[in-house]
Design a protein around this motif. Structure first.
Motif, PDB file in Angstrom:
ATOM      1  N   GLU A 295       0.951  -1.062  -0.065  1.00 18.54           N
ATOM      2  CA  GLU A 295      -0.159   0.101  -0.113  1.00 18.54           C
ATOM      3  C   GLU A 295       0.915   1.336   0.004  1.00 18.54           C
ATOM      4  O   GLU A 295       0.375   2.271  -0.178  1.00 18.54           O
ATOM      5  N   GLY A 314       2.112   6.898   0.908  1.00 16.72           N
ATOM      6  CA  GLY A 314       1.050   6.135   0.595  1.00 16.72           C
ATOM      7  C   GLY A 314       0.910   6.031  -0.955  1.00 16.72           C
ATOM      8  O   GLY A 314       1.406   7.029  -1.447  1.00 16.72           O
TER       9      GLY A 314
ATOM     10  N   ALA B  49      -1.029  10.676   4.929  1.00 12.01           N
ATOM     11  CA  ALA B  49      -1.635   9.754   4.146  1.00 12.01           C
ATOM     12  C   ALA B  49      -2.029  10.090   2.843  1.00 12.01           C
ATOM     13  O   ALA B  49      -1.866   8.941   1.984  1.00 12.01           O
ATOM     14  N   ARG B  81      -4.901   8.331  16.599  1.00 11.70           N
ATOM     15  CA  ARG B  81      -5.889   7.289  16.496  1.00 11.70           C
ATOM     16  C   ARG B  81      -7.104   7.554  16.979  1.00 11.70           C
ATOM     17  O   ARG B  81      -8.110   6.922  16.485  1.00 11.70           O
ATOM     18  N   GLN B  86      -9.010   9.716   9.099  1.00  9.69           N
ATOM     19  CA  GLN B  86      -8.563   8.292   8.403  1.00  9.69           C
ATOM     20  C   GLN B  86      -7.978   7.454   9.392  1.00  9.69           C
ATOM     21  O   GLN B  86      -7.341   7.752  10.275  1.00  9.69           O
ATOM     22  N   SER B  87      -7.990   6.193   9.578  1.00 11.70           N
ATOM     23  CA  SER B  87      -7.564   5.223  10.418  1.00 11.70           C
ATOM     24  C   SER B  87      -6.145   5.238  10.195  1.00 11.70           C
ATOM     25  O   SER B  87      -5.569   5.685   9.162  1.00 11.70           O
ATOM     26  N   ASN B  89      -2.568   3.923   9.831  1.00  9.42           N
ATOM     27  CA  ASN B  89      -1.943   2.561   9.489  1.00  9.42           C
ATOM     28  C   ASN B  89      -0.358   2.798  10.065  1.00  9.42           C
ATOM     29  O   ASN B  89       0.397   3.780   9.928  1.00  9.42           O
ATOM     30  N   ASP B  90      -0.146   1.573  10.792  1.00  7.49           N
ATOM     31  CA  ASP B  90       1.187   1.396  11.508  1.00  7.49           C
ATOM     32  C   ASP B  90       2.442   1.933  10.584  1.00  7.49           C
ATOM     33  O   ASP B  90       3.373   2.872  11.185  1.00  7.49           O
ATOM     34  N   GLU B  91       2.447   1.658   9.570  1.00  8.12           N
ATOM     35  CA  GLU B  91       3.936   1.662   8.700  1.00  8.12           C
ATOM     36  C   GLU B  91       3.858   3.233   8.276  1.00  8.12           C
ATOM     37  O   GLU B  91       5.027   3.831   8.542  1.00  8.12           O
ATOM     38  N   TRP B  93       2.216   5.725   9.887  1.00  5.14           N
ATOM     39  CA  TRP B  93       2.556   6.596  11.127  1.00  5.14           C
ATOM     40  C   TRP B  93       3.880   6.646  11.533  1.00  5.14           C
ATOM     41  O   TRP B  93       4.730   7.486  11.914  1.00  5.14           O
TER      42      TRP B  93
END
Lengths: 350, 511
Positions: A295, A314, B49, B81, B86-87, B89-91, B93
């Motif tokens: 992703e 992203g 993001a 969080r 938007q939720s 994402n660990d990667e 963040w």
């Protein structure tokens, strides 16, 4: 009103579609709202296309309201036949539980009926809304001048073409029919948007920006059959950086405005699309990698002027629904697409 | 290096409809506060993001509490969080968080700013942020002066190595005209007006931005946008909430200063302004200032005639009992602070002569919502008079929040053999038509400040003109404190507000 099993909606007589659509909405309760921003015509000649296109429309209708006109043509059928179905795609919106609905009209045109495509399109458009025409079949001559001149956005996917060179030539011909009024929307180009954005991000970095004129080598890795996509990306880079394509002693390369030689290679490796773009010069190497099904892009920057640096940004999705949605949502013209295409036209196969 | 002649990234062209922010470091003063956690960091994460932030970006939290970079990041992660649209994402963040660090210092400690300058230089070298600095004053307003002073003394008000240095100032921009002027002078002492970004988050909302598009991109509306066709305009901002955790601030401020001086007058300006000469920031802001200068002052005895102020008493919201304002924690039990204001504003210019703007804002009202309702004049009572049918006026409603959109009320004949006329509503919802979630106002505004686009920020003269208008009202209130009215929580405000608009022969819109 109920649809028969395996049919894409309620079967209707073609001459009564408007009336039946009206009845369809009248019979629904007040919690349903009909919404439309454009006409989306999807034309295909692939058996099975109705099911997968209906699924696609259903998936994206929640984010983009339109009237969908699906046409499955089989010009080679021995008997002539034309059939139609109507249906609606609804989704809940907001807190009030209101359903927002887009309508779909599906046609199956067999034999000689396939030639009535322009009439089918003209007579079922939602008036005053733009017309986006997605051709999933190859373009063929003779081109119907009136049909194409009505199209505001012509959508196609050059990744699906077996003979890209001749198909690109026909799209240019369509463009000339409308004096450039039609906007060409190649989904193969749309898929590159995030790649282009990520590459541009790299060169927002002051030290990286200074390296741009020093690029001497480009390496792109892509999946087998995705060469056109890689070429479009290469064409975009070369057009943006003012390079011209050269061919000498069976070698293709670019020359920049100062006459510097820029080598490139496109390697076909396993994977879903493009997996790596690497730009390098005497003292630097910048790479953008997307792992299979990943992703995110992983950016690596190595340059004498800055510490080694890696970043993650992203990458979005390249599923057909996401790509179509991105294209419909973004709108506007695509002047850089024409530039990119012109820059690599001699390299396009077939 | 190879060639430093290229200043503009040629790969950027055509990638989007807006300017891309330049690499920079964002320094947040008040980094441990609510605004940073609820709004700023979630906004920054969402921008990351969406790929809207440049990779060369640094975020420095500046506050007095002792904590490490890791603890600071972990607190921000928890907040993101909770509050991000938007939720997380660990990667992503992890990648975003690597650009965040914490700088401990008191706001009044010059040495802390000098060490910050060194740290920013190091970040420039390590991340390529080009000496560009954006300072966000998210601290309490009483700290602005010392922060600005120390930024100036430490030289941080000037970009390093040819870069720029900008400041974002959160509202309130003063508490009255003298304090606003004082604050503006302070800011001006450190940063030129061109590098000063006064945030009014209402202007970052999509629907607020759509007002200009609606007006100037649709001949249908603009041709009728004047006193000839418009009877009056209502601007409403209502909320069922009380003062919640803001009592300390709110009790000193009140609805007039908290909402009318900034948000509602900004909406009024966008509604009333003339077409700007261009879309550049100053062309638009020039037109808004002209509107503010055209506002007929409400002074002295006129204030009680044209302005109604109220304070909520006990009542019920959504079936639950709620306390009176004076019984809220941290509120003075004899407080005279208004939680509701309704006023009639007249714009004395050619376009709006004789068209009143009715503005109301209040807490503990039945429903939450912000909207602008343009009420058109009635058709001549000739044709349908004989039938006895009443014809409702056309109303164009621009909903700012929630359920952003536009609706138009018009009259239609009911089907049947007799002539019956009923109002019907044409409704455009952003969510229905465009589906995708609209960005939060802070996302847009942060990007604009990074990109050097001040269009959606208030200019000094806008702020001061707005204070001039509001101060005259407040002076009359101070001279005549008895005219504070009371209304029950859960009602639509004091009866006097209904009387105010009734004088014009109309009523407040039912939201």
């Amino acid at each position: 009103m109920e649809a028969a099993v395996n049919e894409p909606g309620l079967p209707v007589e073609i001459g009564r579609i408007d009336k039946e659509l009206g009845r369809l909405w009248e019979s629904s309760d007040d919690t349903k709202t009909r919404a439309s921003l454009l006409n989306l015509v999807i034309y295909s000649e692939e058996p099975g296309a109705i099911d997968c296109n209906t699924e696609l429309i259903s998936a994206i209708a929640s984010q983009h309201a339109f009237r969908a006109i699906l046409i499955l043509a089989n010009p080679g059928a021995a008997t002539s036949d034309a059939r139609a179905w109507i249906s609606a795609h609804c989704h809940l919106a907001g807190k009030g539980g209101r359903q927002i609905c887009s309508e779909q009209i599906t046609f199956r045109l067999d034999g000689e009926s396939a030639a009535s495509l322009p009439n089918i399109v003209f007579s079922h458009l939602d008036s005053d809304l733009p017309l986006c025409f997605w051709s999933q079949a190859d373009f063929r001559e003779p081109l119907d001048e009136q049909l194409w001149s009505w199209v505001d956005r012509l959508i196609f996917d050059s990744a699906m073409w077996k003979h890209p060179a001749s198909q690109f030539a026909l799209t240019k011909k369509i463009l000339s029919l409308t004096d450039g009024g039609t906007i060409l929307c190649d989904l193969n180009w749309t898929r590159l948007h995030r790649w282009r954005l990520a590459l541009a991000n790299i060169f927002d970095h002051s030290a990286a920006l200074a390296c741009l004129p020093g690029i001497t080598r480009i390496r792109i890795e892509c999946a087998p059959g995705k060469r056109v996509k890689a070429l479009l990306l290469l064409g975009w880079l070369s057009a943006r950086l003012g390079w011209s394509l050269q061919h000498l002693l069976s070698e293709n390369f670019f020359l920049d405005k100062a006459g510097k030689h820029i080598a490139f290679e496109i390697l076909e490796t396993a994977g879903p699309g493009i997996s790596l773009v690497e730009l390098s010069g005497e003292n630097f190497r910048f790479s953008l990698r997307r792992p299979e099904n990943g992703e995110f892009f992983h950016i690596s920057m190595q340059s004498r002027g800055i510490p080694d640096c890696t970043m993650t940004i992203g990458a979005g999705h390249e599923r057909v629904g996401d790509t179509l949605l991105a294209e419909l949502s973004r709108g506007g013209r695509h002047p850089l697409y024409a530039e990119a295409l012109d820059a690599i036209t001699p390299l396009i196969p077939g | 290096m190879l060639n430093s002649a290229i200043q503009i990234n040629p790969l950027r062209e055509g990638l989007g409809g807006r300017a891309t922010p330049e690499p920079c470091t964002l320094v947040i003063f008040g980094a441990t506060g609510d605004l940073t956690h609820r709004k700023l960091v979630p906004a920054l994460y969402n921008l990351a993001a969406d790929g809207a932030l440049p990779p060369a970006m640094g975020v420095v939290g500046f506050a007095r509490r002792d904590k490490t970079d890791e603890i600071f990041r972990s607190e921000l992660e928890e907040a993101a969080r909770k509050y991000s649209r938007q939720s997380i994402n660990d990667e992503l963040w992890k990648s975003f968080a690597s650009s965040i660090c914490y700088h401990r210092s008191g706001f009044d400690d010059l040495a802390g700013y000098e060490s910050l300058a060194k740290r920013l230089d190091e970040l420039d070298a390590a991340r390529g942020t080009r000496g560009n600095r954006l300072f966000y004053l998210a601290a309490a307003p009483d700290q602005f002066e010392v922060i600005l002073e120390n930024l100036r003394k430490s030289g941080l008000n000037r970009g390093a190595n040819g870069g720029w240095s900008r400041v974002i100032v959160e509202k309130p921009f003063g508490t009255d005209l003298p304090s606003a002027r004082q604050l503006n002078t302070l800011v001006e002492g450190a940063f030129p007006e061109a590098d000063t970004y006064r945030i009014d988050h209402y202007l970052g909302k999509e629907t607020a931005q759509n007002i200009m598009v609606l007006r100037f991109a649709n001949a249908l509306f603009e041709a009728m946008w004047n006193a000839r066709y418009i009877d009056h305009i209502q601007i409403t901002a209502s909320e069922p909430l009380g003062v919640e955790g803001r009592a300390g601030y709110y009790d000193k401020s009140g609805a007039l200063r908290d909402m009318v001086q900034n948000h509602l007058l900004q909406l009024l300006c966008l509604t009333a302004m003339e077409p700007p000469a261009g879309l550049d920031a100053d062309a638009i802001r020039d037109e808004k200032v002209k509107v503010l200068r055209s506002l007929r002052p409400i002074e002295g005895s006129d204030v009680s005639k044209y302005v109604i102020r109220g304070q909520y008493g006990a009542g019920a919201i959504n079936g639950k009992r709620v306390a009176a304002y004076r019984d809220e924690a941290n509120v003075d039990p004899e407080s005279m602070t208004e939680t509701f204001v309704a006023l009639q504003v007249n714009v004395d210019n050619w376009r709006w002569a004789g068209v009143p703007f009715f503005v109301r804002v209040g807490k503990r009202l039945p429903k939450g919502g912000t909207e602008i309702a343009v009420h058109f004049k009635s058709v001549p009572p000739v044709l349908f008079k004989a039938t006895g049918e009443a014809v409702d006026d056309n109303v164009l409603v621009i909903r700012i929040q929630p359920d952003e959109g536009v609706s138009l009320r018009m009259s239609a004949k009911m089907p049947g053999s007799s002539l019956r006329i009923e109002p019907v509503k044409m409704d455009f919802h952003y969510g229905t038509s465009f589906g995708k979630a609209t960005p939060e106002a802070y996302e847009r505004l942060l990007l604009d400040a990074m990109s050097g686009d001040p269009t959606l920020f208030a200019r000094r003269d806008e702020v001061e003109e707005a204070w001039k208008f509001v101060d005259a009202i407040r002076e009359a209130w101070i001279a005549n404190p008895e005219d504070l009215t009371f209304y029950s929580s859960g009602s639509w405000g004091p009866a006097e507000a209904d009387e105010l608009i009734k004088r014009h022969g109309t009523t407040w819109r039912r939201l």
